[in-house]
Motif scaffolding. Structure first.
Motif, PDB file in Angstrom:
ATOM      1  N   UNK A 130     -16.386  48.818  60.959  1.00  0.00           N
ATOM      2  CA  UNK A 130     -16.548  48.045  59.724  1.00  0.00           C
ATOM      3  C   UNK A 130     -17.978  48.176  59.208  1.00  0.00           C
ATOM      4  N   UNK A 131     -18.942  48.123  60.136  1.00  0.00           N
ATOM      5  CA  UNK A 131     -20.344  48.260  59.736  1.00  0.00           C
ATOM      6  C   UNK A 131     -20.582  49.640  59.119  1.00  0.00           C
ATOM      7  N   UNK A 132     -19.945  50.670  59.699  1.00  0.00           N
ATOM      8  CA  UNK A 132     -20.113  52.024  59.150  1.00  0.00           C
ATOM      9  C   UNK A 132     -19.497  52.118  57.750  1.00  0.00           C
ATOM     10  N   UNK A 133     -18.387  51.400  57.541  1.00  0.00           N
ATOM     11  CA  UNK A 133     -17.788  51.390  56.197  1.00  0.00           C
ATOM     12  C   UNK A 133     -18.741  50.780  55.184  1.00  0.00           C
ATOM     13  N   UNK A 134     -19.449  49.720  55.607  1.00  0.00           N
ATOM     14  CA  UNK A 134     -20.428  49.118  54.691  1.00  0.00           C
ATOM     15  C   UNK A 134     -21.504  50.140  54.348  1.00  0.00           C
ATOM     16  N   UNK A 135     -21.925  50.923  55.364  1.00  0.00           N
ATOM     17  CA  UNK A 135     -22.967  51.928  55.106  1.00  0.00           C
ATOM     18  C   UNK A 135     -22.450  53.024  54.193  1.00  0.00           C
ATOM     19  N   UNK A 136     -21.139  53.231  54.169  1.00  0.00           N
ATOM     20  CA  UNK A 136     -20.549  54.219  53.253  1.00  0.00           C
ATOM     21  C   UNK A 136     -20.290  53.606  51.884  1.00  0.00           C
TER      22      UNK A 136
END
Lengths: 327, 167
Positions: B42-48
């Motif tokens: 989920x955190x990586x999705x925010x970074x994307x």
């Protein structure tokens, strides 16, 4: 740079306030309980027992932290923290009022940490995580009653999360935004959502009570049949963390109801917005405490049939009717 | 720069917890690691720059699917389940199969057009909900409806299986 610093200060201030809130809340809850039951409530420590929460805190800190021999030591230790973190993380996107200008620095400050585009979804998603603390606490104790409490809570929270989220959809459809700041702004000038979404409000309130494990839905810690439920084996500060989580959840649920349905910081102009906001939240907290000492607890099968057979169909009908009216 | 540091924190935690999921003996510990892994995703999705997908990831996978996992696993006899190994050492063909699968994935990724995808525009985190909604209900309406139909069928199947008379 100053922006980053400001965010840091806001995070620390909000965390400290939220961390300290359970102290007065336990006192208020016990006092309200006392007066409802025609007795005095805590009266010994300090005038009118006002120092009682501090005495309780000291007592809890110095108690022995017992870990049962057959418990899963790692999960038993970490479960209260897993329960506590989501309750605090929720506050990252909760707005407390409009912009204020700091008196000396003459710098404009937003009264929220972050205005997320997905605000309400974020809160519902994160709040749903606190169920892990309860399930894991119940399971890691490796004992009958806590396990049953944990299982009950996972079933209860999943069931009521649906009704809770569906009740929000009506509001989101009217306001056309998921951001909490936009939702409050859309209600300014007495256009409170409770007037347009009365059914949604009732569903949200009832499902909210179930979500934060308050009477009449406090089956995970049903003393009558489960000893103390999921935290029966906990003592000392780990037990205090669970209690802290419950009080913080009560506060955030009250705040959420105020933001979604009661106009947030909207009110007559003779008081500043933040005062109206706090007054509304305090009123809701009082109502939740009042409910606790007025109603008996539901049976487990009644809880499930209320959630799935009444609240869920009602919330779906509410979405349908709201959609038809908007079109 | 700061973003890169955060990316490595999330990525390392995600891979580490994913390894823990399959290597831990206790199934409940595995579920916890899976939860950590999903949260890092989920955190990586925010970074994307797709906060909506990130929130849905937490909502659906961490908030609902994994709770049901735990619900079932808590009913198991953990001591017994922990003793059984998923891949016993003697079965060489399993390892060979896994090796072939790994090779295939490496080949696929190296020959795909993944590297041609441009980095997301920095700092843009608003308006994504509207965009996702519009794309789902206009351009991708058919796949969206088909997926909802499949989910409905799966739901009906679960209800039929759960009925008492059929047991």
């Amino acid at each position: 740079m100053i922006e980053l610093l400001l965010i840091g200060i806001k995070v620390v201030v909000v965390t400290l306030i939220v961390f300290a809130l359970p102290l007065p809340l336990t006192y208020i809850e016990r006092k309200v309980a006392g007066h409802i039951q025609v007795r005095l409530g805590p009266y010994r420590v300090g005038p009118h027992g006002i120092l009682q929460p501090f005495a309780d805190m000291v007592k809890l800190m110095f108690k022995e932290d017992i870990i049962p021999a057959k418990a899963d030591p790692w999960l038993f230790r970490i479960a209260p923290v897993i329960a506590m973190v989501p309750a605090f993380v929720v506050f990252a996107t909760i707005p407390f009022g409009e912009k204020v200008t700091l008196p000396i620095l003459n710098y404009e400050v937003n009264l929220y940490i972050s205005n997320m585009d997905t605000g309400i979804l974020y809160i519902l998603a994160i709040a749903g995580l606190s169920v892990y603390g309860i399930i894991l606490g119940g399971w890691a104790s490796n004992s009958k009653y806590p396990l049953l409490g944990g299982l009950r809570s996972s079933a209860q929270m999943i069931s009521y999360e649906l009704a809770l989220s569906f009740a929000c959809i009506g509001v989101v459809m009217i306001v056309n935004s998921l951001s909490l700041v936009d939702i409050v702004k859309a209600q300014s000038g007495w256009h409170w959502n409770i007037l347009y979404q009365p059914v949604g409000f009732v569903i949200f309130f009832i499902a909210g009570l179930a979500e934060i494990n308050r009477i009449p839905f406090d089956l995970p810690e049903d003393e009558g049949t489960l000893g103390a439920g999921y935290h029966a084996e906990y003592s000392s500060m780990r037990f205090a963390f669970f209690m802290l989580t419950e009080y913080v959840a009560m506060v955030s649920m009250s705040i959420l109801i105020v933001l979604l349905f009661l106009g947030g910081w909207d009110g007559p102009a003779f008081l500043p917005g933040i005062v109206w906001f706090l007054l509304k939240v305090a009123m809701l907290i009082y109502i939740i405490i009042w409910t606790r000492f007025t109603y008996p607890r539901y049976r487990y099968d009644q809880l499930m049939s209320i959630g799935w057979k009444i609240l869920l169909p009602l919330s779906l009908a509410n979405i349908l009717i709201t959609g038809l009216v908007i079109i | 720069m700061a973003e890169q540091i955060f990316f490595f924190v999330f990525a390392i935690l995600a891979v580490g917890s994913a390894i823990a999921v399959v290597s831990l003996r206790n199934p409940v510990h595995s579920v916890i690691s899976l939860m950590v892994c999903f949260l890092q995703m989920a955190a990586l999705f925010v970074m994307l720059r797709s906060p909506f997908i990130a929130v849905v990831q937490v909502f659906v996978y961490v908030g609902a699917v994994l709770v049901l996992f735990l619900f079932v696993i808590m009913m198991l006899d953990i001591a017994k389940a922990g003793m059984e190994r998923f891949v016993s050492g003697g079965k060489l063909w399993v390892i060979a199969l896994l090796g072939a699968l790994l090779l295939e994935m490496v080949l696929m990724i190296s020959r795909s057009r993944l590297s041609a995808i441009t980095a997301p525009a920095a700092g843009r985190l608003t308006g994504t909900v509207r965009e996702v909604g519009e794309a789902l209900f206009t351009k991708y309406i058919l796949p969206f409806e088909v997926v909802s139909l499949i989910l409905l069928v799966a739901l009906l199947g679960a209800i039929v299986l759960g009925r008492k008379e059929l047991r």
